[in-house]
Every structure is written in C-alpha cells, then in structure tokens.
Write a protein that holds these residues in place. Structure first.
Motif: not given
Length: 125
Positions: A40-46, A52-64
């Motif tokens: 959901i893109g919680a500010p802390m996670m963003v 981390i420097g890998w881009g936000q796609w990695f956040r979505y990947f990790t969350g899924a």
C-alpha cells in the motif's frame, strides 16, 4: 508399546502440532501485515526501499512475496514452500539491515528462525 506409551506419544504429537500451527499463524499474520504495508506504500516502507536503492519495484515484489508466502504457510501441503521463500527473504532482510540501512536485524532474525523451523518440521510431514 504399552497403552500409556502410546497415549504419551499421541499427546506429544498433538502438542508439537499445536506449536507448529501457532508458529505458522503468528508468522503468517506478521508477514501479511508487513507485506501489506509494502504494497500500500506506507511512507516508512517507501523511505526504507528508497534507502536500499533498488527502486520501488523491489518494494512491490517483496510485499507480494511476503503476502503470497504467508498464505502458503496456512496450507499444510504448501507450508514448507512458503516458509522457505520467507526464510530466504529474511536472510536478505538481515543482510540489508547489517550492510545497507542499519538498524537492528532482531525481527528478521526471529522470523528467520520461525520460518526455518516451519520449513524443517513441514518437510518431515
């Protein structure tokens, strides 16, 4: 074996089954929560994934990955696969805490222990 020994063995197996199910439910809940925050893109996670420097796609990947694997923990035949995926994810989280973003890796270490235990026990079923 005597009846008493059989009863003790059955009681021990039920206790182990209760412990593993509790471990699976608690782990699944924690990973669904964490994965949902990422998705959901919680500010802390963003902010953390920016560091981390890998881009936000990695956040979505990790969350899924966390949410899907958490669901697998609740299906006995698939629990070991979910646990292995989450254990690998926690190794990455520990390394990220230690070498990239700082902070305590205590939670990922505890979750690594839980998911490794689940994978080990479920692989014996």
């Amino acid at each position: 074996m005597t009846t008493l020994t059989l009863t003790q063995t059955a009681t021990k197996r039920r206790a182990i089954r209760g412990v593993i199910w509790t471990l699976q439910l608690v782990s699944a809940a924690l990973f669904v929560f964490s994965g949902t925050l990422k998705l959901i893109g919680a500010p802390m996670m963003v902010q953390m994934f920016s560091a981390i420097g890998w881009g936000q796609w990695f956040r979505y990947f990790t969350g899924a990955l966390e949410v899907i694997s958490a669901v697998l923990l609740l299906v006995p035949a698939l629990a070991r696969f979910g646990a292995v995926a989450l254990a690998v994810t926690m190794v990455g989280a520990i390394l990220t805490h230690v070498f990239v973003i700082g902070g305590s890796p205590a939670v990922p270490i505890a979750l690594l222990a839980a998911t490794t235990t689940i994978a080990w026990i479920r692989s014996r079923d």
